[in-house]
Design an enzyme around this catalytic site. Structure first.
Site, PDB file in Angstrom:
ATOM      1  N   GLU A 249       0.820  -1.214   0.000  1.00 36.87           N
ATOM      2  CA  GLU A 249       0.000   0.000   0.000  1.00 36.87           C
ATOM      3  C   GLU A 249       0.858   1.269   0.000  1.00 36.87           C
ATOM      4  O   GLU A 249       1.772   1.407   0.815  1.00 36.87           O
ATOM      5  CB  GLU A 249      -0.935  -0.031   1.222  1.00 36.87           C
ATOM      6  CG  GLU A 249      -1.849   1.170   1.361  1.00 36.87           C
ATOM      7  CD  GLU A 249      -2.728   1.420   0.137  1.00 36.87           C
ATOM      8  OE1 GLU A 249      -3.361   0.464  -0.346  1.00 36.87           O
ATOM      9  OE2 GLU A 249      -2.765   2.567  -0.353  1.00 36.87           O
ATOM     10  N   THR A 291      -5.790   1.503  -5.668  1.00 37.70           N
ATOM     11  CA  THR A 291      -5.326   0.123  -5.523  1.00 37.70           C
ATOM     12  C   THR A 291      -5.937  -0.785  -6.589  1.00 37.70           C
ATOM     13  O   THR A 291      -5.267  -1.651  -7.142  1.00 37.70           O
ATOM     14  CB  THR A 291      -5.719  -0.450  -4.141  1.00 37.70           C
ATOM     15  OG1 THR A 291      -5.453   0.525  -3.156  1.00 37.70           O
ATOM     16  CG2 THR A 291      -4.955  -1.713  -3.832  1.00 37.70           C
ATOM     17  N   HIS A 407      -1.558   3.342   4.733  1.00 36.03           N
ATOM     18  CA  HIS A 407      -2.499   4.120   3.916  1.00 36.03           C
ATOM     19  C   HIS A 407      -2.658   5.511   4.520  1.00 36.03           C
ATOM     20  O   HIS A 407      -2.638   5.659   5.739  1.00 36.03           O
ATOM     21  CB  HIS A 407      -3.859   3.402   3.867  1.00 36.03           C
ATOM     22  CG  HIS A 407      -4.783   3.933   2.817  1.00 36.03           C
ATOM     23  ND1 HIS A 407      -5.423   5.149   2.929  1.00 36.03           N
ATOM     24  CD2 HIS A 407      -5.152   3.423   1.622  1.00 36.03           C
ATOM     25  CE1 HIS A 407      -6.147   5.366   1.850  1.00 36.03           C
ATOM     26  NE2 HIS A 407      -6.003   4.329   1.034  1.00 36.03           N
ATOM     27  N   ASP A 466       1.664   0.043  -4.717  1.00 36.22           N
ATOM     28  CA  ASP A 466       0.480   0.124  -5.587  1.00 36.22           C
ATOM     29  C   ASP A 466       0.301   1.498  -6.233  1.00 36.22           C
ATOM     30  O   ASP A 466      -0.165   1.609  -7.358  1.00 36.22           O
ATOM     31  CB  ASP A 466      -0.800  -0.353  -4.871  1.00 36.22           C
ATOM     32  CG  ASP A 466      -1.222   0.524  -3.700  1.00 36.22           C
ATOM     33  OD1 ASP A 466      -0.425   1.383  -3.258  1.00 36.22           O
ATOM     34  OD2 ASP A 466      -2.356   0.335  -3.215  1.00 36.22           O
ATOM     35  N   HIS A 467       0.683   2.566  -5.522  1.00 31.49           N
ATOM     36  CA  HIS A 467       0.555   3.923  -6.065  1.00 31.49           C
ATOM     37  C   HIS A 467       1.207   4.874  -5.073  1.00 31.49           C
ATOM     38  O   HIS A 467       1.639   4.445  -3.995  1.00 31.49           O
ATOM     39  CB  HIS A 467      -0.913   4.313  -6.289  1.00 31.49           C
ATOM     40  CG  HIS A 467      -1.777   4.024  -5.101  1.00 31.49           C
ATOM     41  ND1 HIS A 467      -1.754   4.778  -3.954  1.00 31.49           N
ATOM     42  CD2 HIS A 467      -2.646   3.010  -4.848  1.00 31.49           C
ATOM     43  CE1 HIS A 467      -2.587   4.271  -3.065  1.00 31.49           C
ATOM     44  NE2 HIS A 467      -3.138   3.181  -3.572  1.00 31.49           N
TER      45      HIS A 467
HETATM   46  C1  GP9 Z   1      -8.909  -0.589   0.571  1.00 29.75           C
HETATM   47  C2  GP9 Z   1      -7.528  -0.448   0.045  1.00 29.75           C
HETATM   48  C3  GP9 Z   1      -7.073   0.978   0.013  1.00 29.75           C
HETATM   49  O1  GP9 Z   1      -9.445  -1.858   0.488  1.00 29.75           O
HETATM   50  O2  GP9 Z   1      -7.376  -1.087  -1.153  1.00 29.75           O
HETATM   51  O3  GP9 Z   1      -7.656   1.682  -0.973  1.00 29.75           O
HETATM   52  P1  GP9 Z   1      -6.935   2.800  -1.852  1.00 29.75           P
HETATM   53  O4  GP9 Z   1      -7.491   4.116  -1.394  1.00 29.75           O
HETATM   54  O5  GP9 Z   1      -5.468   2.742  -1.663  1.00 29.75           O
HETATM   55  O6  GP9 Z   1      -7.311   2.438  -3.232  1.00 29.75           O
HETATM   56 MN    MN Z   2      -3.827   1.625  -2.302  1.00 28.67          MN
END
Ligand code: GP9
Ligand code: MN
Length: 611
Positions: A249, A291, A407, A466-467
Site C-alpha cells: 500500500e 489500488t 495508507h 500500488d501507487h
Molecule cells: C482498501 C484499500 C485501500 O481496500 O485497497 O484503498 P486505496 O485508497 O489505496 O485504493
Molecule cells: Mn492503495
C-alpha cells in the site's frame, strides 16, 4: 440606493451569472494549477463559464413565476457546491471531479475524515456572495426579476458554448481525442463545460458496449504488436513455482535504501533487493481507481480508465487475466487476501470474473479494535492469520496479498512505531516513513512464516508499491526530506514505485529499465515461461522493454529515456529543461493510440470476441 437595488432585482440573471463567473475565474486561477500562457488562454478563462451557467439558470423558464426566485437560488447554491467540491477534490488529488467519482464516493479514500483538513479560511469568500444573492432573490422584490426572452436567451447561451468549444479546439487540436486529460479539458473548455462533457462521455460508455463488434477487436488485435518475448535468458526461470504477489500500500520508491536518523526505513526490503531483480524505474500509472487500478494492470495488462475504477464500472466484462491464463497453462488456482470489506472497490464483484478461486476478505479474519487501525486489521495480524489459509492451498497457487496499514493518513499505534518520524514541514510525510517501516517489518515477518512452512523455496515473489502515498498536496515535505527543490521532473521521479521480483536461489540484479506497473503482467508471465504473442494488452516484458517505448500515464503524460511530457509541456530529461513539443510528439502518438485502444477494449468489452 433603492434604484440600484431595483436594477439588480430586475437583472438578477445577469448579476448571478456575473458573480458565478467571477468566482469560477478566481478558483480556476488560484485553486487549480492551470498555467496561462497566452491571450487565448485568458479569453477562454473569462468566457467559458458563461454559456453553461446560462443553461443552468434556464431552469427558471420551466417553473412557475412564483417559484422562480427559489429555483434560481437553489441553482446558485448547487453551482457553488460543484465549484467547491472540485476545489476540495483538487487540493487532495490534483484532479477534477468526474461523473464516476460521484458514483463511487464510498471508495474515495483520503477525502472523508480528512475533508476538514482540506478546507482553508479563504474558502469563506466562495460563500460570501450567497448571502447577497440570497437577499436579492428571496426578498419580496425578488419577484420583480425580469425574465429575458426565451429564444434570445437560448441563442446566446448556445452561441457562447459553441464559441468556447471553437476556441478550445483552436487552443488544443487533440482536445477530444484526449478527453482523459482533464487538466487540458478544464483549461480549454472551462470547469462547467468539462463537467458536462465528462457526464456525456460517462453516459455514452454503455452504448459503446452495445455497438462493439468482432471487427473492432480484430483491428486492435492486429495493431498490438508484442515484442518477441522469448529472447531473454530469464524466460521460464520460475516455471511452475507458486506465485506470491504483494501489493504494498502507498509505497513509493524514494524510501528504498534511505534513512531517518541513521535508521534504514526499509531494512528488510533493502536486503531482499540484493537477492532479487530490483526495478527502480517503474512508474505509478494508476488513476481514480487507486489500488484497484494497480490490480487491474497486474492482472490484465490493460490501462485503468481515466474516470472511475474498472472494478466498479465494468466488473462483468470479459477479461484475459493472469489468473485465467495460469489456470489454463499451468493448472494454477488463484486466491486473494485482504483485510478490508469484500465490497471495497467492488472486489467481490469482479474477482470471480478475473478467475480468482477464493477471496479471503474481512470476514475471514478475527478483526478487533485492538488489532485494527485506519482502514482495518493491521498488516502483521493480517499476515499471521492468513497463514492458516495459505498452508492449505493446493499447489501451484497464485496468492495476492493486499496490505493496508500504510495508507493515508498514515496512522500507527505507538508500539508499532519502529523508527523516528521524519522532520519536515509536512506531518503526513513525517508519519509516512514510520508506517512504511512498519510495512517493512510486516513483510519480513511474512517471509519468515513462509520459510517456517517450507513454502518459500518454491515460490516466486512479486512485490510492488500500488501507487503514491504522498499526494502532490504534501509533496513539498518529500522534496525537503530528500534535500532537493521542486521541479516538474523531480515531481515525476517521485511517481516511481518499487518493484521487486524475488526468486529464491536467484542472484540479485538491478534492472534499470524504464517501465510502468502495467508491465508487471507480461514480466511475470515471461518468468513463468508463458509466451505472450497473442495477448491483447499493453504490458511489456521488462527484461526486453525498449527505452523508447513511452511509459504512459492515464492523463496522457508520458516518459521515455530522453523526454518526458507532463501537464502539456515537453521536457528534455538530459538538460532538465522544457523543450519543443515536436520532440515529444512521436511518443504522444503512441500514448494516444494505446490509451484509446485500451479504453475501447474495456468500454466495448472487446475481449469477448477473442477465441
Ligand atoms: C482498501 C484499500 C485501500 O481496500 O485497497 O484503498 P486505496 O485508497 O489505496 O485504493
Ligand atoms: Mn492503495
Amino acid at each position: 440606493m433603492s434604484r440600484l437595488m431595483d436594477y439588480l432585482h430586475r437583472h438578477l440573471i445577469v448579476v448571478a451569472i456575473f458573480l458565478l463567473t467571477l468566482k469560477t475565474i478566481m478558483v480556476t486561477l488560484f485553486g487549480f494549477e492551470l498555467t496561462m500562457h497566452n491571450g487565448l488562454d485568458w479569453i477562454i478563462l473569462v468566457i467559458s463559464p458563461i454559456g453553461t451557467l446560462m443553461v443552468f439558470f434556464s431552469i427558471s423558464f420551466f417553473i412557475k413565476k412564483r417559484f422562480q426566485p427559489i429555483g434560481f437560488f437553489v441553482t446558485y447554491l448547487l453551482v457553488t457546491g460543484l465549484l467547491y467540491a472540485n476545489l476540495l477534490y483538487y487540493r487532495f488529488y490534483i484532479d477534477f471531479v468526474t461523473f464516476s467519482v460521484f458514483l463511487q464516493l464510498d471508495n474515495v479514500g483520503g477525502l472523508g475524515a480528512s475533508t476538514v483538513e482540506l478546507m482553508s479560511l479563504f474558502d469563506v469568500f466562495i460563500f460570501l456572495d450567497i448571502i447577497f444573492i440570497g437577499y436579492l432573490m428571496l426578498s419580496r422584490r425578488g419577484m420583480n426579476m425580469k425574465m429575458p426572452r426565451k429564444k434570445q436567451y437560448g441563442m446566446i447561451s448556445i452561441a457562447m458554448i459553441v464559441l468556447t468549444i471553437l476556441l478550445g479546439v483552436m487552443q488544443n487540436q487533440h482536445l477530444f481525442e484526449t478527453e482523459y486529460n482533464r487538466q487540458a479539458l478544464v483549461k480549454s473548455l472551462g470547469l462547467y463545460n468539462y463537467q458536462m462533457a465528462n457526464m456525456i462521455f460517462g453516459m455514452m460508455a454503455p452504448i459503446e458496449k452495445v455497438f462493439s463488434t468482432k471487427a473492432d477487436a480484430e483491428e486492435i488485435s492486429s495493431f498490438i504488436q508484442k515484442e518477441d518475448q522469448n529472447e531473454t535468458d530469464t524466460f521460464g526461470i520460475a516455471r511452475g513455482k507458486n506465485i506470491v504477489l504483494i501489493s504494498m500500500e502507498s509505497l513509493q520508491q524514494f524510501v528504498i535504501q534511505r534513512e531517518v536518523n541513521g535508521e534504514e526505513i526499509t531494512p528488510f526490503l533493502n536486503k531482499l533487493i540484493e537477492e532479487s531483480y530490483y526495478f527502480p524505474n517503474i512508474y505509478d500509472q494508476t488513476a481514480q481507481g487507486k489500488t484497484s487500478d494497480a490490480e487491474l494492470m497486474v492482472d490484465t495488462g490493460l490501462y485503468p480508465l481515466s474516470s472511475g475504477s474498472v472494478f466498479v464500472r465494468h466488473p462483468e466484462n470479459h477479461f484475459v487475466s493472469l489468473q485465467k491464463i495460469l489456470q489454463e497453462d499451468g493448472n494454477y488456482q488463484s486466491y486473494v487476501f485482504h483485510g478490508n470489506d469484500a465490497t471495497f472497490w467492488n472486489r467481490n464483484g469482479i474477482y470471480p470474473n478475473l478467475g480468482y478461486e477464493h477471496f479471503y476478505a474481512k470476514e475471514s479474519y478475527d478483526v478487533t479494535e485492538e488489532n485494527s487501525i485506519n482502514y482495518g486489521i493491521k498488516d502483521i495480524p493480517f499476515f499471521e492469520q492468513s497463514m492458516t489459509y495459505v498452508t492449505d492451498l493446493p499447489e501451484p497457487f497464485l496468492a495476492k496479498f493486499i496490505t493496508l496499514t500504510n495508507h493515508f493518513p498514515f496512522l500507527l499505534d505507538e508500539a508499532d512505531q519502529l523508527i523516528d518520524e521524519a522532520e519536515t514541514e509536512e506531518d503526513v510525510v513525517n508519519r509516512y516513513v514510520t508506517t512504511v517501516r512498519y510495512m517493512d517489518a510486516v513483510i519480513e515477518r511474512f517471509f519468515a512464516l513462509l520459510k517456517e512452512k517450507n513454502i518459500y523455496e518454491h515460490t516466486i515473489f512479486v512485490l510492488y508499491g500500488d501507487h503514491y502515498g504522498i499526494s502532490k498536496k504534501y509533496e513539498a515535505g518529500v522534496h525537503e526530506f530528500l534535500g532537493q527543490a521542486y521541479t516538474p521532473l523531480n515531481h515525476l521521479q517521485l511517481q516511481r514505485i518499487p518493484l521487486i521480483i524475488h526468486i529464491p536461489g536467484q542472484e540479485g540484479e538491478v534492472v534499470e529499465t524504464l517501465g510502468g506497473e502495467i508491465d508487471i503482467h507480461a514480466t511475470l508471465l515471461h518468468l513463468l515461461g508463458i509466451s505472450q504473442e497473442n495477448h491483447m494488452n499493453f504490458s511489456q516484458n521488462l527484461f526486453a522493454r525498449s527505452e523508447n517505448h513511452p511509459v504512459i500515464f492515464r492523463d496522457g503524460s508520458m516518459i521515455v529515456k530522453d523526454y518526458a511530457y507532463m501537464d502539456n509541456v515537453c521536457y528534455d530529461r538530459k538538460t532538465d529543461k522544457m523543450t519543443d513539443d515536436t520532440k515529444c510528439e512521436p511518443y504522444l502518438e503512441t500514448v494516444r493510440q494505446e490509451l484509446k485502444m485500451s479504453d475501447d477494449i474495456i468500454l466495448g468489452d472487446l475481449l469477448q470476441y477473442l477465441k
